[in-house]
Design a protein around this motif. Structure first.
Motif, mmCIF file in Angstrom:
data_model
loop_
_atom_site.group_PDB
_atom_site.id
_atom_site.type_symbol
_atom_site.label_atom_id
_atom_site.label_comp_id
_atom_site.label_asym_id
_atom_site.label_seq_id
_atom_site.Cartn_x
_atom_site.Cartn_y
_atom_site.Cartn_z
ATOM 1 N N ARG A 222 2.090 3.636 7.857
ATOM 2 C CA ARG A 222 1.051 2.624 8.085
ATOM 3 C C ARG A 222 1.665 1.246 8.304
ATOM 4 O O ARG A 222 1.208 0.473 9.147
ATOM 5 N N TRP A 223 2.694 0.934 7.551
ATOM 6 C CA TRP A 223 3.335 -0.377 7.670
ATOM 7 C C TRP A 223 3.987 -0.526 9.050
ATOM 8 O O TRP A 223 3.833 -1.549 9.713
ATOM 9 N N ILE B 52 1.281 -2.977 15.959
ATOM 10 C CA ILE B 52 0.068 -3.637 16.451
ATOM 11 C C ILE B 52 0.326 -5.126 16.653
ATOM 12 O O ILE B 52 -0.091 -5.707 17.659
ATOM 13 N N VAL B 53 1.023 -5.739 15.720
ATOM 14 C CA VAL B 53 1.365 -7.159 15.870
ATOM 15 C C VAL B 53 2.223 -7.369 17.108
ATOM 16 O O VAL B 53 1.964 -8.272 17.915
ATOM 17 N N GLN C 69 3.109 1.052 11.742
ATOM 18 C CA GLN C 69 2.016 0.939 12.704
ATOM 19 C C GLN C 69 1.445 -0.474 12.734
ATOM 20 O O GLN C 69 1.113 -0.993 13.802
ATOM 21 N N GLU C 70 1.332 -1.102 11.585
ATOM 22 C CA GLU C 70 0.839 -2.482 11.535
ATOM 23 C C GLU C 70 1.791 -3.425 12.274
ATOM 24 O O GLU C 70 1.358 -4.303 13.013
#
Length: 108
Positions: A49-50, A56-57, A52-53
């Motif tokens: 998840r990290w 996205i940024v 992926q975040e």
């Protein structure tokens, strides 16, 4: 571009699955040494998840474009800062265990 209705949804899900397989293999196998299976799986899910975040940024910074080079670079940076630092990895695992451990999970 990578939302639930996008044409890249399958590619995004495949990337997440491959990252998760890597982290499960890496962290779950390590649980034989300390019996902390719950926190190892929390760490695997959180790591995906990290990353992926971060992706996205990067996607937003690059005008909604993301290359495989971006994926490789951010995954490498995550590995360098978290996985290759025992202090950071242990601190993250302890925090995750304290926040999200299901009832019945105990520290060895």
């Amino acid at each position: 571009m990578y939302g639930a209705l996008s044409s890249h949804k399958e590619e995004w899900e495949n990337l997440g699955e491959q990252l998760l397989m890597f982290f499960v293999y890496t962290y779950f196998c390590g649980a034989v040494y300390d019996d902390m299976v719950c926190s190892k799986m929390e760490l695997a899910l959180f790591s995906v998840r990290w990353i992926q975040e971060f992706l996205i940024v990067r996607w937003l910074e690059n005008g909604k474009k993301l290359s495989m080079q971006d994926v490789e670079e951010l995954s490498w940076r995550y590995a360098r800062e978290i996985e290759h630092s025992d202090d950071n990895l242990n601190a993250l695992e302890d925090w995750l265990f304290g926040m999200y451990a299901p009832e019945g999970c105990q520290l060895a």
